[in-house]
Design an enzyme around this catalytic site. Sequence first.
Site, short mmCIF file in Angstrom:
data_model
loop_
_atom_site.label_atom_id
_atom_site.label_comp_id
_atom_site.label_asym_id
_atom_site.label_seq_id
_atom_site.Cartn_x
_atom_site.Cartn_y
_atom_site.Cartn_z
N LYS A 186 49.74 83.23 -43.00
CA LYS A 186 50.23 82.73 -41.89
C LYS A 186 51.63 83.18 -41.86
O LYS A 186 52.44 83.36 -42.79
CB LYS A 186 50.19 81.31 -41.59
CG LYS A 186 48.67 80.92 -41.39
CD LYS A 186 47.84 81.60 -40.39
CE LYS A 186 46.59 81.03 -40.06
NZ LYS A 186 45.59 81.34 -40.92
C1 LIG Z 1 44.19 80.31 -40.92
C2 LIG Z 1 43.63 79.71 -39.68
C3 LIG Z 1 42.94 78.29 -39.90
C4 LIG Z 1 42.92 77.49 -40.96
O1 LIG Z 1 44.00 77.41 -41.96
P1 LIG Z 1 43.99 77.50 -43.70
O2 LIG Z 1 45.39 76.69 -43.71
O3 LIG Z 1 43.52 78.66 -44.26
O4 LIG Z 1 43.11 76.25 -44.16
C5 LIG Z 1 42.47 77.85 -38.74
N1 LIG Z 1 42.40 78.40 -37.40
C6 LIG Z 1 42.86 79.46 -37.36
C7 LIG Z 1 42.68 80.05 -36.26
C8 LIG Z 1 43.39 80.36 -38.58
O5 LIG Z 1 43.85 81.62 -38.43
#
Ligand SMILES: *Cc1c(COP(=O)(O)O)cnc(C)c1O
Length: 400
Positions: A186
Amino acid sequence: MPGIELFGQEERKEIMDVLETGILFRYNHEDQRNGHWKAKTFEKELAEYHGVRFAHLTTSGTTADNLALAACGIGFGDEVIVPTFTFIAPVEAVLQAGAIPVFADIDDTLCLSVSSIEAVITPRTKAVLLVHMCGAMAQIDAIADLCKRQGIILIEDTAQALGASFNGKKLGTYGKVAVYSFDFFKMVTAGEGGAIITDDPGIYEIASQHADHGHTHTGTNRGAEPHNIIGTNFRISELHAAVGLAQFRKLPYMLEKQRADKSLLEKFLSGYPQIRLRNIPDRKGDSATFLDFFLESEEITRLVLKGFDEQGLGYAYWYDNNYHYLRNWDHLKHLKSAAVLPIACLEPPQDYATISVPGSDKIMSCLVSVPIKVRWTEADLRVVMEKMESSFETAFNKSF
Ligand SMILES: *Cc1c(COP(=O)(O)O)cnc(C)c1O
């Protein structure tokens, strides 16, 4: 992805603060922690940034999805409207809550639309779990209005759109609660981590208790704290919070840089009548993590991507991706899981095994996303455009 591109001194300093005392736990131990509260500080800054009263960190974006649903009282048998195009985590969270995911189409915003939501509302619809995909927004004002009119809870999964806004108001502040992820991929990363934000004190209270075995976080003796509800453990560690905090402070720079680079690339693409840019309801509010555009058919799209492969240009073709689009979720279609899910005792309004979403397929099969790198130089950008140009020329000549 930008967060990890900028890992440096600032992250190391925050981590060292924690390592110097060894207090890796986010609560209590006031005498030993030398004034360092990384989770609390990150929560305060995240809430302030959004102009909301509360933020609560979790171990991941997925647990933040779980937490948002729980805090909104969504559980067994409730229908939750989810998009066909989303990282699968929010759909898994709905299933784990014992609720029923109800799929609705995306439109050319790459998100749910008012009409696609309206088409699947039933008397059992409890919430819309709206996902702002690839850095930019849904028609959030119209969707928030719809939910209000219908008495449906709006949860925003803003995991991919930190820093984005619509008409000057931050995404994540339109619904009852919003979800963030700080995983390794992210824009802001904590290694692993997530958060919910909300302006509602009741939601925050339940969330902070549910995420820590029901603890009410009163007084200094954890074992003596009252517990009103049964919860679970979604607690982030101070080490992860420390990394996330340092990264979060780099967000304004990341946004500015990505927006500048993306607008040059969009200008470049606007020279091609064969290419249509993603519909972004407020282009100024885009967090600009991806350059998203549509070609005229699946065939031409695949020709263009063949060129990108040959040129070594990074991209995502989500239509084929196993984790982001319903088309490839055979495990979900047949409810294959480690143990029986509550939904096995329920009657979903959609037959997952045979579900077909031609409206979404039409959009997704022609969609290309090129990730924007925060450390691109002007020379890098020129190379990206040259690689695109050459791929487009080959593909467009072949197809006409
Ligand atoms: C990355 C993501 C998640 C989950 O995040 P993690 O930290 O990897 O569990 C949830 N929703 C969306 C839209 C994402 O892109």
